[in-house]
Design a protein around this motif. Sequence first.
Motif, short mmCIF file in Angstrom:
data_model
loop_
_atom_site.label_atom_id
_atom_site.label_comp_id
_atom_site.label_asym_id
_atom_site.label_seq_id
_atom_site.Cartn_x
_atom_site.Cartn_y
_atom_site.Cartn_z
N GLY A 58 48.25 80.09 -4.64
CA GLY A 58 49.25 79.08 -4.29
C GLY A 58 48.71 77.66 -4.32
O GLY A 58 49.49 76.71 -4.34
N GLU A 59 47.40 77.50 -4.33
CA GLU A 59 46.80 76.17 -4.32
C GLU A 59 47.00 75.48 -5.66
O GLU A 59 46.95 76.10 -6.72
N LEU A 60 47.25 74.17 -5.61
CA LEU A 60 47.36 73.35 -6.82
C LEU A 60 46.01 72.71 -7.08
O LEU A 60 45.38 72.16 -6.18
N LEU A 61 45.58 72.79 -8.33
CA LEU A 61 44.29 72.23 -8.74
C LEU A 61 44.51 71.13 -9.77
O LEU A 61 45.24 71.33 -10.75
N GLU A 62 43.89 69.99 -9.54
CA GLU A 62 43.87 68.91 -10.52
C GLU A 62 42.72 69.23 -11.47
O GLU A 62 41.57 69.35 -11.04
N VAL A 63 43.03 69.39 -12.75
CA VAL A 63 42.05 69.90 -13.70
C VAL A 63 41.52 68.77 -14.58
O VAL A 63 42.29 68.00 -15.17
N HIS A 64 40.19 68.70 -14.65
CA HIS A 64 39.48 67.68 -15.40
C HIS A 64 38.53 68.34 -16.40
O HIS A 64 38.18 69.51 -16.25
N THR A 65 38.12 67.57 -17.39
CA THR A 65 37.11 68.06 -18.33
C THR A 65 35.75 68.03 -17.65
O THR A 65 35.43 67.10 -16.90
N PHE A 66 34.95 69.04 -17.91
CA PHE A 66 33.60 69.12 -17.35
C PHE A 66 32.73 67.99 -17.89
O PHE A 66 31.96 67.38 -17.15
N GLU A 67 32.88 67.71 -19.18
CA GLU A 67 31.98 66.77 -19.84
C GLU A 67 32.16 65.33 -19.37
O GLU A 67 31.18 64.61 -19.18
N ASP A 68 33.44 64.88 -19.23
CA ASP A 68 33.65 63.45 -18.92
C ASP A 68 34.65 63.21 -17.80
O ASP A 68 35.11 62.09 -17.62
N ASP A 69 34.97 64.24 -17.03
CA ASP A 69 35.81 64.11 -15.84
C ASP A 69 37.18 63.52 -16.14
O ASP A 69 37.76 62.82 -15.34
N ARG A 70 37.74 63.86 -17.31
CA ARG A 70 39.05 63.36 -17.70
C ARG A 70 40.12 64.35 -17.24
O ARG A 70 40.08 65.53 -17.57
N TRP A 71 41.13 63.87 -16.50
CA TRP A 71 42.24 64.73 -16.05
C TRP A 71 43.03 65.19 -17.25
O TRP A 71 43.30 64.41 -18.16
N PHE A 72 43.42 66.48 -17.27
CA PHE A 72 44.30 66.91 -18.36
C PHE A 72 45.45 67.81 -17.91
O PHE A 72 46.37 68.02 -18.69
N CYS A 73 45.43 68.34 -16.70
CA CYS A 73 46.59 69.10 -16.23
C CYS A 73 46.45 69.45 -14.75
O CYS A 73 45.43 69.19 -14.13
N GLN A 74 47.51 70.05 -14.25
CA GLN A 74 47.50 70.61 -12.90
C GLN A 74 47.80 72.10 -13.03
O GLN A 74 48.68 72.49 -13.81
N LEU A 75 47.07 72.91 -12.28
CA LEU A 75 47.27 74.35 -12.28
C LEU A 75 47.65 74.83 -10.90
O LEU A 75 47.24 74.26 -9.90
N ARG A 76 48.41 75.93 -10.87
CA ARG A 76 48.65 76.66 -9.62
C ARG A 76 47.86 77.96 -9.71
O ARG A 76 47.96 78.70 -10.70
N VAL A 77 47.06 78.23 -8.69
CA VAL A 77 46.31 79.48 -8.61
C VAL A 77 47.29 80.59 -8.24
O VAL A 77 47.99 80.50 -7.24
#
Length: 104
Positions: free
Chosen positions: A35-54
Amino acid sequence: MNRKFTFFSRFIPDILAGRKTITIRDDSESWPKPGELLEVHTFEDDRWFCQLRVLEISPLALADFKEEHAQQENMSLPELRQVIADIYPGQDAFWLIRFEVTAQ
Protein backbone atom coordinates in the motif's frame (compact mmCIF):
# COMPACT_ATOMS: atom_id res chain seq x y z
CA MET A 1 4.18 8.69 3.40
CA ASN A 2 5.98 8.73 0.04
CA ARG A 3 9.54 7.42 0.27
CA LYS A 4 12.33 7.27 -2.29
CA PHE A 5 13.32 4.05 -4.07
CA THR A 6 15.81 3.59 -6.90
CA PHE A 7 16.18 1.48 -10.04
CA PHE A 8 18.99 1.29 -12.58
CA SER A 9 18.14 3.49 -15.58
CA ARG A 10 18.10 0.50 -17.94
CA PHE A 11 14.88 -0.72 -16.27
CA ILE A 12 12.88 2.50 -16.85
CA PRO A 13 11.24 1.52 -20.17
CA ASP A 14 10.06 -1.85 -18.80
CA ILE A 15 8.73 -0.31 -15.57
CA LEU A 16 6.84 2.48 -17.32
CA ALA A 17 5.39 0.08 -19.92
CA GLY A 18 4.21 -2.35 -17.23
CA ARG A 19 6.51 -5.14 -18.43
CA LYS A 20 8.49 -5.15 -15.16
CA THR A 21 6.09 -5.58 -12.23
CA ILE A 22 8.41 -6.87 -9.51
CA THR A 23 11.82 -6.10 -8.10
CA ILE A 24 14.05 -8.38 -6.06
CA ARG A 25 15.99 -6.67 -3.28
CA ASP A 26 18.17 -7.57 -0.32
CA ASP A 27 17.42 -6.90 3.37
CA SER A 28 18.59 -3.29 3.17
CA GLU A 29 15.70 -2.53 0.79
CA SER A 30 13.01 -4.68 2.41
CA TRP A 31 11.38 -1.72 4.18
CA PRO A 32 8.48 -0.95 1.78
CA LYS A 33 5.06 -2.04 3.03
CA PRO A 34 2.03 -3.07 0.96
CA GLY A 35 0.00 0.00 0.00
CA GLU A 36 2.97 2.34 0.39
CA LEU A 37 3.68 4.86 -2.37
CA LEU A 38 7.30 5.10 -3.49
CA GLU A 39 8.86 8.00 -5.35
CA VAL A 40 11.14 6.26 -7.84
CA HIS A 41 14.47 7.69 -8.97
CA THR A 42 17.34 6.46 -11.12
CA PHE A 43 20.17 4.88 -9.16
CA GLU A 44 22.84 6.52 -11.30
CA ASP A 45 21.78 10.19 -11.12
CA ASP A 46 18.84 10.38 -8.68
CA ARG A 47 16.40 11.49 -11.39
CA TRP A 48 12.69 11.01 -10.54
CA PHE A 49 10.82 8.99 -13.15
CA CYS A 50 7.65 7.59 -11.54
CA GLN A 51 5.64 6.75 -8.46
CA LEU A 52 4.87 3.15 -7.52
CA ARG A 53 2.40 1.53 -5.16
CA VAL A 54 3.73 -1.53 -3.34
CA LEU A 55 1.25 -4.38 -3.79
CA GLU A 56 3.09 -7.17 -1.98
CA ILE A 57 6.42 -7.95 -0.33
CA SER A 58 7.56 -11.47 0.48
CA PRO A 59 10.80 -13.37 1.13
CA LEU A 60 12.34 -15.18 -1.83
CA ALA A 61 15.42 -17.41 -1.84
CA LEU A 62 17.71 -17.50 -4.87
CA ALA A 63 17.01 -21.25 -5.20
CA ASP A 64 13.29 -20.46 -5.49
CA PHE A 65 13.53 -18.08 -8.47
CA LYS A 66 11.10 -19.35 -11.10
CA GLU A 67 10.26 -18.58 -14.72
CA GLU A 68 7.25 -16.59 -13.44
CA HIS A 69 9.62 -14.22 -11.59
CA ALA A 70 11.74 -13.80 -14.70
CA GLN A 71 8.65 -12.95 -16.76
CA GLN A 72 7.60 -10.35 -14.16
CA GLU A 73 11.11 -8.87 -14.49
CA ASN A 74 10.80 -8.99 -18.32
CA MET A 75 13.86 -11.23 -18.77
CA SER A 76 14.78 -14.90 -18.98
CA LEU A 77 15.44 -16.91 -15.82
CA PRO A 78 19.20 -17.18 -16.55
CA GLU A 79 19.31 -13.40 -17.13
CA LEU A 80 17.48 -12.77 -13.86
CA ARG A 81 19.85 -15.01 -11.90
CA GLN A 82 22.84 -13.23 -13.48
CA VAL A 83 21.49 -9.71 -12.82
CA ILE A 84 20.83 -10.57 -9.16
CA ALA A 85 24.27 -12.20 -8.81
CA ASP A 86 25.89 -9.08 -10.29
CA ILE A 87 24.00 -6.69 -7.99
CA TYR A 88 24.15 -8.85 -4.84
CA PRO A 89 27.22 -11.13 -5.14
CA GLY A 90 27.21 -14.11 -2.78
CA GLN A 91 23.72 -13.49 -1.41
CA ASP A 92 20.88 -15.98 -1.60
CA ALA A 93 18.07 -14.48 0.53
CA PHE A 94 15.98 -11.69 -0.97
CA TRP A 95 12.66 -9.87 -0.90
CA LEU A 96 10.25 -9.85 -3.82
CA ILE A 97 8.41 -6.55 -4.11
CA ARG A 98 5.41 -6.51 -6.47
CA PHE A 99 4.31 -3.04 -7.59
CA GLU A 100 2.20 -0.97 -9.95
CA VAL A 101 3.01 2.40 -11.49
CA THR A 102 0.65 5.11 -10.20
CA ALA A 103 2.24 8.20 -11.82
CA GLN A 104 4.91 9.00 -14.41
